[in-house]
Design a protein around this motif. Structure first.
Motif, PDB file in Angstrom:
ATOM      1  N   MET A  21       0.830  -1.195   0.000  1.00 23.97           N
ATOM      2  CA  MET A  21       0.000   0.000   0.000  1.00 23.97           C
ATOM      3  C   MET A  21       0.869   1.252   0.000  1.00 23.97           C
ATOM      4  N   GLN A  22       1.890   1.257   0.840  1.00 20.37           N
ATOM      5  CA  GLN A  22       2.788   2.410   0.897  1.00 20.37           C
ATOM      6  C   GLN A  22       3.513   2.592  -0.433  1.00 20.37           C
ATOM      7  N   ASP A  23       3.963   1.506  -1.029  1.00 19.63           N
ATOM      8  CA  ASP A  23       4.649   1.597  -2.322  1.00 19.63           C
ATOM      9  C   ASP A  23       3.737   2.215  -3.374  1.00 19.63           C
ATOM     10  N   ALA A  24       2.470   1.781  -3.377  1.00 20.35           N
ATOM     11  CA  ALA A  24       1.524   2.314  -4.357  1.00 20.35           C
ATOM     12  C   ALA A  24       1.274   3.802  -4.119  1.00 20.35           C
TER      13      ALA A  24
ATOM     14  N   LEU B 238       2.424   6.761  -6.741  1.00 20.60           N
ATOM     15  CA  LEU B 238       1.432   7.628  -7.372  1.00 20.60           C
ATOM     16  C   LEU B 238       1.649   9.093  -7.002  1.00 20.60           C
ATOM     17  N   MET B 239       1.751   9.373  -5.712  1.00 28.69           N
ATOM     18  CA  MET B 239       1.850  10.762  -5.263  1.00 28.69           C
ATOM     19  C   MET B 239       3.083  11.460  -5.807  1.00 28.69           C
ATOM     20  N   PHE B 240       4.195  10.713  -5.922  1.00 27.19           N
ATOM     21  CA  PHE B 240       5.459  11.337  -6.319  1.00 27.19           C
ATOM     22  C   PHE B 240       5.955  10.784  -7.648  1.00 27.19           C
ATOM     23  N   ALA B 241       4.998  10.438  -8.508  1.00 29.48           N
ATOM     24  CA  ALA B 241       5.356   9.888  -9.816  1.00 29.48           C
ATOM     25  C   ALA B 241       6.327  10.827 -10.531  1.00 29.48           C
ATOM     26  N   GLY B 242       7.415  10.249 -11.035  1.00 28.39           N
ATOM     27  CA  GLY B 242       8.409  11.044 -11.742  1.00 28.39           C
ATOM     28  C   GLY B 242       9.466  11.661 -10.859  1.00 28.39           C
ATOM     29  N   GLN B 243       9.382  11.444  -9.546  1.00 27.43           N
ATOM     30  CA  GLN B 243      10.365  11.988  -8.610  1.00 27.43           C
ATOM     31  C   GLN B 243      11.092  10.843  -7.896  1.00 27.43           C
ATOM     32  N   PRO B 244      12.321  11.066  -7.458  1.00 29.77           N
ATOM     33  CA  PRO B 244      13.082   9.985  -6.799  1.00 29.77           C
ATOM     34  C   PRO B 244      12.390   9.392  -5.581  1.00 29.77           C
ATOM     35  N   VAL B 245      11.647  10.211  -4.827  1.00 32.75           N
ATOM     36  CA  VAL B 245      11.030   9.711  -3.605  1.00 32.75           C
ATOM     37  C   VAL B 245      10.013   8.601  -3.891  1.00 32.75           C
ATOM     38  N   ALA B 246       9.587   8.481  -5.130  1.00 25.91           N
ATOM     39  CA  ALA B 246       8.602   7.458  -5.484  1.00 25.91           C
ATOM     40  C   ALA B 246       9.151   6.051  -5.271  1.00 25.91           C
ATOM     41  N   ASN B 247      10.463   5.874  -5.390  1.00 24.09           N
ATOM     42  CA  ASN B 247      11.025   4.515  -5.253  1.00 24.09           C
ATOM     43  C   ASN B 247      12.350   4.517  -4.496  1.00 24.09           C
ATOM     44  N   ARG B 248      12.436   5.352  -3.472  1.00 24.25           N
ATOM     45  CA  ARG B 248      13.672   5.426  -2.695  1.00 24.25           C
ATOM     46  C   ARG B 248      13.389   5.227  -1.203  1.00 24.25           C
ATOM     47  N   LYS B 249      12.628   4.216  -0.863  1.00 24.04           N
ATOM     48  CA  LYS B 249      12.350   3.972   0.548  1.00 24.04           C
ATOM     49  C   LYS B 249      13.647   3.702   1.297  1.00 24.04           C
ATOM     50  N   PRO B 250      13.762   4.208   2.529  1.00 21.07           N
ATOM     51  CA  PRO B 250      15.005   4.015   3.278  1.00 21.07           C
ATOM     52  C   PRO B 250      15.414   2.558   3.493  1.00 21.07           C
TER      53      PRO B 250
END
Length: 957
Positions: A196-199, A203-215
């Motif tokens: 859920m968090q990944d989705a 979505l919210m940060f589509a096109g930005q690094p934060v979209a797939n840079r979980k710590p």
């Protein structure tokens, strides 16, 4: 930095918030914008400085802030912030920032592997709470709270911290030891919530690094990590010019400043400071506007996000003036949404939030939990409430209500500022640095607020304009979670987001002027029968009234402006039937049912602008109302609690709402080992007694408002009452207030229902097995031994805490640090004072499915060793010292003493045991620890449980 009140929502939604730390501008005597010569935190800001902080910058670029603070006495808190998080990673480094945090704690060129933990334990530091670290998208923060800090202890601690940051031991051996721990931490994340968090991020940060840079990173990158690669990340970002050191505590600032200079001035950077990565900006071009997932383990949910570029480049007046109005607009919308949800609308809960996220975007989010599966109607209705706020200006009374609550909160913060914990102030400053904000004094914040109100910044027109502004942005996106697949779901989500909605605020009920005079009458004030010292050295008194009500009170102004109130009545779990019942809904629905003719809406209006709380919980031997108040509001706080006992209202909607919310998320109680333990463990440890654990689905479905009232109405009307009032109050005035409220009640009959027997489950050769539907690589293992209960054994219970601490430390060392198969193993001792049995010592860990037997072998091996021989002096000291220091710190607060004596009016043994607390813990000997292990950790009495993947578990996580 000014913090605003946040609007309440349903418990399952947690809290819908307004905004994090918000600094604002004083209209009176504005300061000029800071120059480079001013303290570094305030550069570019015109906020009033908090002069308690002393700022500085070392020649190598380390910035620091120090401050004297004596809460709790003797403690010094250190925070070291590195301006690098997961957004600083390259693709091959995903998870390195977090991995480096772990490696830094293991050891450095100054301290051998694992020794820093032991050194800090000897200084009274509890691992995991007093010493910890966190990695986010934008920062890594190392935290140390050193109790009873000495010059030598601080010097040693600063040496350790400096080594952790400047020269951690990044070797193949340390990497091989810690990598499994990090992978275990990743494995233990709940699968459904993680997806859920990944989705949402995607979505919210589509096109930005934060979209797939979980710590937490990726398994591939962490598995491929080499010492050289991790060291390269360290050398690139762990630099003095990217570090902020914050030290606050019970020492003179000059001493703290000298420590920073001595230890951090020699840190040298390797090469030039690299530019920070570009975090990007929200863009509508080529990015999705909608997403959908199917997660039965997560309640049905519709989420809408409006994203804008992040613009907090300096903490200026104009920024904060606009943000204040925006947040008041959102508060009003949230209150209207909550009113709709309470009255039985199409959604169980809904709320909006405005926040700046990871220096990547300013986001307005709207979360909606529908009733049942009809998310489309719920989202449409919520959008209608928002549209109404945008098209019709709020009334000034609505605005004034929000301002009154904000003002009440700010006044309370001023009165309690002298007792604000140093650790909290340190964390606030770390947060301010991370989000490009500043800190100011509570008095300055209040002056700012009053000036803004006087300048008529909050008018119907400005708030209406804000309601439009916060829902406009670069892109609008929506995410929906359902429980059943729907091939047309994406089309429906996109259509729902783009559909025009009709402004629909519903009928706004004018509450008028709600006052405490509208509460039910309580009768003639009661007479005091006796007033005697209970614990003279602590100035705790006992007052008995003619109707049998007992008051335990302590006048102590060390926590300025804080008064804690706890009202115990009845017998708690001992009064609930040992069969399925509506008892499960008490904590969710009882208070919300109202008082007399006042429903929850009126109660909110009644106490919102006062310092009055109203919480309810169920203890083993009492039901409890509790709240924090102040001297001025104490009489009305007591009046509200007493009125609830005399004339409870039974609004059916809170029961229906609680039932809907719990059933909506019930599938999630099978979605991970942790969730299954939360649902079943306590019930199993009480031999299936339904008073413990989470009620089964059939019990919840069978609960009605009528059955709820049938159970709870007599419970509110029976059983003895003990009132505890501890804090900054006047004793005589408190006695008078209790006489006029609880003392005025009719004598209450004692419950005649026999107390149900509590039984620990019998030993079995094989563990109880439960299954979960989450990740196939997740499992949990539990082993427990029965101990004791009741106040007669308090001394033994305290020494069992020492045994549990030793057991826990060995589990952490052997299961986590050495074997690397569990991130968070735990051992705890539980000794219920208000029951005749039910105590236990319990160990549990999240482990891979094929390691459950390893867990049991390890736990039983530790137990056998504790039985076979006494612990050595150093190990005992490393367990005892943190416990003693924790007690010393907690004893500076009134809540600590109140919890120790609660129930003591009817159980004198609890009061007598207060005087032996320090001795019971401090004198614990190796022989006593061994004797307790021999008495309780018997292999023929242990009970075991595993939670393993079921047939519907999701392979590959």
């Amino acid at each position: 930095m000014l913090r605003f009140l946040r609007s309440p929502l349903l418990a399952s939604f947690a809290l819908v918030t307004l905004a994090p730390a918000l600094p604002v501008h004083a209209q009176v005597a504005p300061r000029p914008v800071q120059t480079a010569e001013d303290p570094w935190l305030y550069k570019g800001s015109d906020l009033v400085h908090d002069e308690e902080w002393k700022f500085g910058r070392l020649s190598n670029g380390v910035r620091y802030a120090v401050r004297k603070n004596g809460v709790p006495p003797g403690q010094v808190s250190v925070r070291v912030r590195i301006d690098a998080g997961s957004l600083n990673e390259q693709d091959s480094e995903r998870g390195f920032a977090h991995l480096l945090e772990h490696l830094s704690f293991r050891g450095s060129t100054f301290v051998p592997d694992g020794e820093s933990k032991r050194i800090w334990q000897r200084l009274g530091v509890t691992f995991g709470s007093d010493s910890n670290a966190s990695t986010t998208f934008t920062e890594t923060v190392y935290k140390l709270d050193l109790p009873t800090a000495t010059a030598a202890g601080l010097d040693e601690s600063f040496k350790i911290l400096t080594g952790m940051l400047s020269a951690p031991a990044i070797t193949q051996a340390s990497l091989d030891a810690e990598r499994p721990v990090v992978l275990a931490e990743a494995r233990e994340q709940p699968g459904a919530q993680e997806r859920m968090q990944d989705a949402m991020l995607g979505l919210m940060f589509a096109g930005q690094p934060v979209a797939n840079r979980k710590p937490i990173g990726t398994t591939a990158a962490l598995t491929a990590a080499t010492p050289a690669a991790v060291k390269a990340f360290h050398d690139r970002w762990y630099r003095p010019d990217r570090a902020v050191v914050i030290v606050i505590g019970d020492m003179e600032p000059a001493v703290l400043e000298t420590l920073v200079q001595k230890h951090f001035a020699t840190w040298k950077a390797d090469g030039p400071n690299p530019p920070s990565p570009d975090f990007g900006k929200p863009s509508a071009e080529g990015n999705p506007v909608a997403a959908s997932i199917v997660e039965p383990a997560v309640p049905p949910l519709a989420m809408m996000a409006i994203v804008r570029p992040w613009t907090v480049f300096s903490d200026t007046v104009i920024f904060n003036q606009k943000r204040m109005i925006d947040l008041v607009a959102i508060r009003i919308i949230n209150r209207r949404l909550e009113s709709r949800a309470r009255s039985g609308g199409s959604f169980v809960g809904a709320g909006a939030d405005l926040s700046d996220v990871a220096r990547s975007a300013n986001v307005t989010t709207v979360n909606v939990m529908p009733v049942g599966a009809d998310w489309e109607t719920a989202l449409r209705d919520v959008r209608g409430v928002i549209a109404d706020a945008q098209t019709t200006a709020p009334g000034q009374p609505e605005i004034d209500r929000e301002l009154a609550e904000i003002e009440s909160s700010m006044k309370q913060r001023i009165s309690t500022a002298p007792v604000e914990a140093g650790a909290k102030l340190a964390d606030d400053l770390v947060e301010a640095v991370d989000i490009n904000e500043t800190v100011t004094t509570p008095e300055a914040s209040y002056d700012i607020f009053k000036a803004a109100v006087a300048a008529k910044m909050f008018t119907p027109q400005t708030v209406q304009a804000a309601a439009k502004r916060v829902f406009e942005g670069t892109a609008v996106r929506a995410l929906v979670n359902t429980h059943t697949p729907d091939p047309q779901l994406m089309t429906k989500v996109t259509a729902a987001l783009q559909a025009d909605v009709v402004a629909n605020g519903g009928k706004r009920r004018a509450l008028g002027n709600v006052s405490f005079a509208q509460l039910p009458k309580l009768g003639t004030p009661g007479k005091m029968v006796s007033r005697t010292p209970l614990l003279p050295e602590l100035e705790i008194e006992k007052v008995v009234f003619a109707n049998g009500v007992n008051l335990l009170m302590r006048k102590d102004s060390s926590e300025v402006g804080k008064v804690y109130v706890n009202v115990r009545f009845g017998r708690g779990l001992n009064d609930l039937p040992a069969r399925p019942s509506p008892g499960w809904a008490g904590e969710m629905a009882l208070v919300a049912g109202g008082v007399g003719k006042l429903g929850q809406e009126e109660l909110d209006a009644l106490i919102g602008k006062r310092q009055i709380g109203f919480d309810f919980d169920v203890a083993g031997d009492a039901f409890r109302f509790n709240g924090q108040t102040n001297k001025e509001d104490l009489p009305d706080q007591l009046r509200l609690f007493a009125a609830k006992l005399v004339a409870p209202a039974w609004d059916p909607n809170p029961v229906i709402r609680a039932k809907t919310a719990v059933l909506s998320g019930y599938a999630g109680l099978s979605s991970s080992p942790d969730a299954v333990l939360g649902r079943d463990l306590e019930k199993l440890l009480h031999s299936g007694d339904p008073r413990w654990g989470i009620a089964d689905r059939q019990t919840i479905e069978a609960t009605t408002p009528a059955s709820f009232r049938k159970l709870w109405e007599p419970l509110l009307a029976t059983g003895p009452i003990e009132v505890e009032v501890f804090g900054d109050m006047d004793s005589d005035a408190t006695i008078k207030a209790v006489a006029e409220t609880f003392g005025a009640l009719k004598p209450r009959p004692a419950s005649k229902t026999p107390v149900p027997v509590v039984a620990f489950p019998a030993h079995a050769d094989k563990p109880v097995v439960r299954t979960h539907s989450g990740k196939a690589d997740q499992a949990a293992a539990v082993i427990a031994w029965p101990t004791g209960a009741g106040s007669a054994g308090i001394t033994e219970s305290r020494k069992l805490e020492v045994l549990a601490a030793i057991f826990r430390d060995r589990m952490i060392d052997q299961l986590r640090s050495q074997a690397g198969i569990s991130y968070s193993p735990n051992v705890a001792s539980q000794w219920p004072l208000g029951m005749e049995s039910g105590g236990k010592l319990i160990a549990l860990g999240m482990v891979p499915p094929d390691k459950t037997e390893f867990f049991f072998k390890l736990a039983r091996g530790i137990a056998a060793d504790l039985i076979a021989k006494p612990v050595d002096a150093d190990e005992l000291n490393r367990a005892l010292t943190p416990i003693k220091q924790m007690l010393i710190r907690q004893s500076s607060g009134n809540m600590f003493w109140m919890r120790l004596v609660e129930g003591g009016a009817f159980d004198p043994a609890r009061v007598a045991a207060v005087e032996t607390l320090a001795r019971d813990v401090a004198t614990t000997s190796p022989a006593e620890v061994q004797a307790l292990a021999q008495k309780y950790l018997r292999p023929d009495r242990d009970w075991t449980m595993v939670v393993v993947p079921g047939p519907d578990a999701q392979a590959g996580g």
